[in-house]
Design a protein around this motif. Structure first.
Motif, PDB file in Angstrom:
ATOM      1  N   HIS A  36       0.855  -1.171   0.000  1.00 45.75           N
ATOM      2  CA  HIS A  36       0.000   0.000   0.000  1.00 45.75           C
ATOM      3  C   HIS A  36       0.904   1.236   0.000  1.00 45.75           C
ATOM      4  N   ARG A  37       0.340   2.386  -0.290  1.00 44.76           N
ATOM      5  CA  ARG A  37       1.115   3.617  -0.179  1.00 44.76           C
ATOM      6  C   ARG A  37       0.219   4.756   0.315  1.00 44.76           C
ATOM      7  N   LYS A  42      -3.102  12.456   1.523  1.00 45.30           N
ATOM      8  CA  LYS A  42      -4.015  11.525   0.860  1.00 45.30           C
ATOM      9  C   LYS A  42      -4.230  10.289   1.710  1.00 45.30           C
ATOM     10  N   GLN A  43      -5.276   9.543   1.375  1.00 40.52           N
ATOM     11  CA  GLN A  43      -5.553   8.297   2.074  1.00 40.52           C
ATOM     12  C   GLN A  43      -4.627   7.193   1.580  1.00 40.52           C
ATOM     13  N   ARG A  44      -4.428   6.219   2.442  1.00 36.02           N
ATOM     14  CA  ARG A  44      -3.636   5.060   2.049  1.00 36.02           C
ATOM     15  C   ARG A  44      -4.384   4.297   0.965  1.00 36.02           C
ATOM     16  N   GLU A  45      -3.653   3.826  -0.041  1.00 32.15           N
ATOM     17  CA  GLU A  45      -4.268   3.090  -1.138  1.00 32.15           C
ATOM     18  C   GLU A  45      -3.500   1.813  -1.424  1.00 32.15           C
ATOM     19  N   LEU A  46      -4.222   0.826  -1.925  1.00 29.08           N
ATOM     20  CA  LEU A  46      -3.615  -0.439  -2.315  1.00 29.08           C
ATOM     21  C   LEU A  46      -2.883  -0.247  -3.637  1.00 29.08           C
ATOM     22  N   VAL A  47      -1.631  -0.686  -3.682  1.00 34.68           N
ATOM     23  CA  VAL A  47      -0.828  -0.580  -4.897  1.00 34.68           C
ATOM     24  C   VAL A  47      -0.800  -1.904  -5.652  1.00 34.68           C
ATOM     25  N   ALA A  48      -0.521  -2.979  -4.934  1.00 30.86           N
ATOM     26  CA  ALA A  48      -0.423  -4.290  -5.573  1.00 30.86           C
ATOM     27  C   ALA A  48      -0.591  -5.371  -4.512  1.00 30.86           C
TER      28      ALA A  48
END
Length: 119
Positions: A36-37, A42-48
């Motif tokens: 995640h990043r 910004k909100q944390r987001e799933l990357v892979a």
């Protein structure tokens, strides 16, 4: 269960980095390994993510540039990031989901590693 993330740093646009996340501890199963990043403000987001025994997938924003992989023997998951862009600047976190030895679910997070893309 502990996750140790590494590999972040300052890199110019268009260059590459590889993040690593090493797992230590004893669990019954690991079902998902993910990166995640979280960018500033910004909100944390799933990357892979890798679904163990299934497929892997990446967010649309990094598809074709980022690749997630794992080394079972080293208990490590990697994120290869190519053609980095300034908008990839963020703190990157690894995250494992699975079942503990007593049958309880767990969600473990690494400490985060900073990636800064700037000329």
């Amino acid at each position: 269960v502990q996750l140790q993330a590494s590999g972040g740093g300052l890199v110019q646009p268009g260059r590459s980095l590889r993040l690593s996340c090493a797992f230590s501890g004893s669990v019954a199963t690991i079902n998902v390994m993910a990166w995640h990043r979280q960018a500033p403000g910004k909100q944390r987001e799933l990357v892979a993510q890798i679904i163990v025994g299934g497929t892997s997938n990446c967010a649309d924003s990094v598809k074709g540039r980022f690749t997630i992989s794992r080394d079972n023997a080293k208990k490590t998951v990697y994120l290869r990031m190519n053609n980095l862009k300034p908008e990839d600047t963020a703190v990157y976190y690894c995250n494992f989901l699975g079942m503990g030895n007593s049958g309880e679910p767990f969600a473990s997070w690494g400490q985060g590693t900073l990636v800064t893309v700037s000329s």
